[in-house]
Write an enzyme that holds these catalytic residues in place. Sequence first.
Site, PDB file in Angstrom:
ATOM      1  CB  ALA A 140     -70.147 -17.463 -13.371  1.00 35.53           C
ATOM      2  N   GLY A 185     -68.977 -19.349 -18.298  1.00 36.33           N
ATOM      3  CA  GLY A 185     -70.313 -18.822 -18.575  1.00 36.33           C
ATOM      4  C   GLY A 185     -70.316 -17.880 -19.767  1.00 36.33           C
ATOM      5  CD  GLU A 192     -71.692 -22.680 -19.343  1.00 40.34           C
ATOM      6  OE1 GLU A 192     -71.511 -21.809 -18.472  1.00 40.34           O
ATOM      7  OE2 GLU A 192     -72.060 -23.832 -19.087  1.00 40.34           O
ATOM      8  CD  GLU A 251     -67.002 -23.278 -16.871  1.00 43.87           C
ATOM      9  OE1 GLU A 251     -66.086 -23.718 -17.607  1.00 43.87           O
ATOM     10  OE2 GLU A 251     -67.984 -22.661 -17.304  1.00 43.87           O
TER      11      GLU A 251
HETATM   12  N1  CAA Z   1     -65.168 -13.549 -11.510  1.00 42.80           N
HETATM   13  C1  CAA Z   1     -64.778 -12.580 -10.663  1.00 42.80           C
HETATM   14  N2  CAA Z   1     -63.600 -11.937 -10.758  1.00 42.80           N
HETATM   15  C2  CAA Z   1     -62.798 -12.295 -11.765  1.00 42.80           C
HETATM   16  C3  CAA Z   1     -63.137 -13.293 -12.689  1.00 42.80           C
HETATM   17  C4  CAA Z   1     -64.390 -13.942 -12.535  1.00 42.80           C
HETATM   18  N3  CAA Z   1     -64.798 -14.880 -13.384  1.00 42.80           N
HETATM   19  N4  CAA Z   1     -62.123 -13.441 -13.573  1.00 42.80           N
HETATM   20  C5  CAA Z   1     -61.193 -12.535 -13.218  1.00 42.80           C
HETATM   21  N5  CAA Z   1     -61.592 -11.854 -12.131  1.00 42.80           N
HETATM   22  C6  CAA Z   1     -60.875 -10.761 -11.463  1.00 42.80           C
HETATM   23  C7  CAA Z   1     -59.555 -11.206 -10.863  1.00 42.80           C
HETATM   24  O1  CAA Z   1     -59.739 -11.705  -9.560  1.00 42.80           O
HETATM   25  C8  CAA Z   1     -58.761  -9.926 -10.887  1.00 42.80           C
HETATM   26  O2  CAA Z   1     -59.203  -9.152  -9.811  1.00 42.80           O
HETATM   27  P1  CAA Z   1     -58.187  -8.191  -9.023  1.00 42.80           P
HETATM   28  O3  CAA Z   1     -57.664  -7.233 -10.051  1.00 42.80           O
HETATM   29  O4  CAA Z   1     -59.017  -7.582  -7.957  1.00 42.80           O
HETATM   30  O5  CAA Z   1     -57.120  -9.101  -8.489  1.00 42.80           O
HETATM   31  C9  CAA Z   1     -59.232  -9.245 -12.168  1.00 42.80           C
HETATM   32  O6  CAA Z   1     -60.498  -9.836 -12.477  1.00 42.80           O
HETATM   33  C10 CAA Z   1     -58.314  -9.426 -13.353  1.00 42.80           C
HETATM   34  O7  CAA Z   1     -58.019 -10.805 -13.497  1.00 42.80           O
HETATM   35  P2  CAA Z   1     -56.542 -11.323 -13.808  1.00 42.80           P
HETATM   36  O8  CAA Z   1     -55.568 -10.663 -12.908  1.00 42.80           O
HETATM   37  O9  CAA Z   1     -56.607 -12.807 -13.784  1.00 42.80           O
HETATM   38  O10 CAA Z   1     -56.342 -10.759 -15.280  1.00 42.80           O
HETATM   39  P3  CAA Z   1     -55.652 -11.466 -16.545  1.00 42.80           P
HETATM   40  O11 CAA Z   1     -55.774 -10.495 -17.645  1.00 42.80           O
HETATM   41  O12 CAA Z   1     -54.325 -12.008 -16.174  1.00 42.80           O
HETATM   42  O13 CAA Z   1     -56.571 -12.742 -16.890  1.00 42.80           O
HETATM   43  C11 CAA Z   1     -58.632 -13.934 -17.299  1.00 42.80           C
HETATM   44  C12 CAA Z   1     -57.905 -12.556 -17.291  1.00 42.80           C
HETATM   45  C13 CAA Z   1     -57.993 -14.851 -18.331  1.00 42.80           C
HETATM   46  C14 CAA Z   1     -60.065 -13.680 -17.619  1.00 42.80           C
HETATM   47  C15 CAA Z   1     -58.470 -14.581 -15.901  1.00 42.80           C
HETATM   48  O14 CAA Z   1     -58.873 -13.654 -14.921  1.00 42.80           O
HETATM   49  C16 CAA Z   1     -59.314 -15.820 -15.703  1.00 42.80           C
HETATM   50  O15 CAA Z   1     -58.912 -16.890 -16.089  1.00 42.80           O
HETATM   51  N6  CAA Z   1     -60.485 -15.652 -15.042  1.00 42.80           N
HETATM   52  C17 CAA Z   1     -61.333 -16.775 -14.661  1.00 42.80           C
HETATM   53  C18 CAA Z   1     -62.057 -17.351 -15.830  1.00 42.80           C
HETATM   54  C19 CAA Z   1     -62.952 -18.461 -15.383  1.00 42.80           C
HETATM   55  O16 CAA Z   1     -62.562 -19.351 -14.636  1.00 42.80           O
HETATM   56  N7  CAA Z   1     -64.193 -18.404 -15.843  1.00 42.80           N
HETATM   57  C20 CAA Z   1     -65.180 -19.387 -15.478  1.00 42.80           C
HETATM   58  C21 CAA Z   1     -65.934 -18.876 -14.303  1.00 42.80           C
HETATM   59  S1  CAA Z   1     -67.007 -20.077 -13.643  1.00 42.80           S
HETATM   60  C22 CAA Z   1     -68.323 -20.066 -14.660  1.00 42.80           C
HETATM   61  O17 CAA Z   1     -68.400 -19.361 -15.623  1.00 42.80           O
HETATM   62  C23 CAA Z   1     -69.372 -21.031 -14.180  1.00 42.80           C
HETATM   63  C24 CAA Z   1     -70.495 -21.244 -15.082  1.00 42.80           C
HETATM   64  O18 CAA Z   1     -70.512 -22.124 -15.881  1.00 42.80           O
HETATM   65  C25 CAA Z   1     -71.725 -20.440 -14.939  1.00 42.80           C
END
Ligand code: CAA
Length: 697
Positions: A63, A102, A105, A125
């Site tokens: 998400a 998400g 999912e 999450e």
């Molecule tokens: N939402 C918004 N922004 C996000 C994001 C997300 N889910 N994931 C990453 N970003 C943004 C980061 O903030 C970063 O932004 P900036 O460049 O402005 O700083 C950019 O994307 C790149 O991210 P990383 O620097 O972390 O890049 P990476 O290549 O090192 O890692 C990644 C990529 C593994 C996807 C890592 O970003 C990550 O772990 N992201 C979060 C994943 C996560 O927690 N997903 C679950 C979300 S909650 C959900 O999905 C709820 C649900 O059930 C509905």
Amino acid sequence: MGNVVNYKVDGRVAVLAIENPPVNALSHAVREGVVTQMERGVADDGVDAIVLIGVGRTFPAGADIREFDQPAREPHLVAVIDRLDDIKKPIIAAIHGTALGGGLELALGCNFRVAVPDARMGMPEVNLGIFPGAAGTQRLPRVAGLDHALELIVLGKPVSAAKALEYGILDEIIEGDLQAGAVAFAESVVSAGVPYPISSKPRDGIGPPGEHAETIDKYRDLANSRFRGQESPHQAIESVVDGLRMPYAAAVAADRLRFESCKASRQSAALRYAFFAERETAKIHDIGKEVTSRPIDSAGVIGAGTMGRGIAISMADVGLPVTVVETGQDALDAGMAELTRLYEAMVSRGRIDEATKDERLSRITGAVSYDALSDADLVIEAAFEDLDVKKEIFGALEVVAKAGAVLATNTSYMDIDAIAATTSRPEDIIGLHYFAPANVMRMLEVVRPAKASPDAITTGMKFAKRTGKVGVLAGVCHGFVANRSRLPLVREATFLVEEGASPVQVDKVLTDLGMPMGPLAVSDLSGLDVSWRMRQSLASERDPEARYMHLADRMCELGRFGIKAGQGWYDYEVGGRHPRPDAEVEAIAAAVAREQGIVRRDISEDEIRARCLYAAINEGAKILDEGIAARASDIDVMWLYGFGFPRWRGGIMFMADEIGLGKILEQVRAFEEVHGKLWAPSSLLERLVAEGGGFTR
Ligand code: CAA
């Protein structure tokens, strides 16, 4: 919207490509786009199957976390996913990069999932204080079985494509072009003409919770041990358990309420803050993207002591050849033998295999002359904490090291500007301050002396990332950011013992806050003599009007250096590490208090908490005000990774905003009245209170 989810047809297969850089997060626009383009595929008579894929670096990584602070907007992700169940054409998720949260999912809502070999899948999450709220806790157990589902959902760690295939999350691994492979897979599914699996439907073998008590208890225990004090892993388990006793739709409805309350929790706010704070650290306001880092193909470490060995291991572990230099053959032999022992311990603990150990050890070469460092692109000095020793080392290094090599010191508090000033190449000199054990702790403070060139700093930050560390920039001052902001906490902890609290009482207040160990137990572990030596070296700068750490000095004078001496703030069995209360400490504290004219008293937990925490916050504010840290969130990241501060509290500066800066300032002023100038309030704190601002918001 049209270009957030693209639609094209390949033969008789519709390909829906999500394009929302950088990580294809499932923002409102993406959710709307998926619904619209899915309906288009359903209505398209020329289409028999639908492939869902991500453009750019990844399948959706979850998400859009930035939307969490806003009211949820329809279509909710769970409704998008549930709609897929009713579509009569097979839907195939084609995964590359990281299908997380998400994103996974959404993939589980598809009938089939295929992925490239290096894709990773997970439900992280819990690390954001929530749980997979778009039916992941219901669908994943049906697809992967309860144990595997709980592993992903509760522990929050992604798994490889190979593991996902083994767990039944993937149907096929595609070698070569993913889209072409997914389309071919779709065509084969259509021509087979068999019914398509729908992951919300009941699955054989998953019965009521009572049948899985052992598995559920295993994950409850893991949640307690790995996420002490954190609520989200437990909420995730309850959500999965609900799914074992309720039909799918009822469990999803129950999830909705649970998810909203998790999302609104203070823990989730802190964890989301920590997520972005960590990513902010990479941004240095006056160094643009055009500044490239210097290549690092080989490195050197000066000193084969505890820190030097840890640093060498952290480099060898990521494939970097490293030369370790000691002053004499005996010291080198001892250091190299210990290095080998450390790697052997990793093998016996099952962390690496024999071949990996040999490979990594082969990257570390020992030498007794600085000449061996002439080819190194980066040299890290990890010698004794003595300014003259360091100046001498850098004097020798500037002659030997090749042009363009970055020369770093691992000092934890010394004036790096003064070290740089003695050399002819101050632009190459930076601080790389590791935390012990250096190969384990992820914190790396990248210290920026006044004359360091921007590309030397960029190199330090990039090097941190490459070695799996979280690099955070700090300016030069005594103790830099991390140790300087923590020192007042330790100081107050020792003062409190002097004033009448017991070490157990002080430490317990801090562990109750969520810290892994209390400050006095930590001092025993790292050795009380370390800060004693530092105080002695600073004796000439001592402020006679400020209260001094007499009790800590006395402990050292009595040889109570901590665990290594069998005695410190606690008592230890011979060779043991378990702290036991020691009445002797109370007697020493009482004697020192008498000498200092301090009347000992009962001290409340509230006072201990405020004294320790507010002292650190007030110092953090001073550090920020002086520009030594660029952001309050940088200080917090250092506490999370350097000191094990509970992530679900965000960090000390985030906590300060939660407590209220007005309340903190009032208390700081009250402490100043009683305890004197060490408690002088930070002018930034005063300004923020006057203006109604916060450190982090
Ligand atoms: N939402 C918004 N922004 C996000 C994001 C997300 N889910 N994931 C990453 N970003 C943004 C980061 O903030 C970063 O932004 P900036 O460049 O402005 O700083 C950019 O994307 C790149 O991210 P990383 O620097 O972390 O890049 P990476 O290549 O090192 O890692 C990644 C990529 C593994 C996807 C890592 O970003 C990550 O772990 N992201 C979060 C994943 C996560 O927690 N997903 C679950 C979300 S909650 C959900 O999905 C709820 C649900 O059930 C509905």
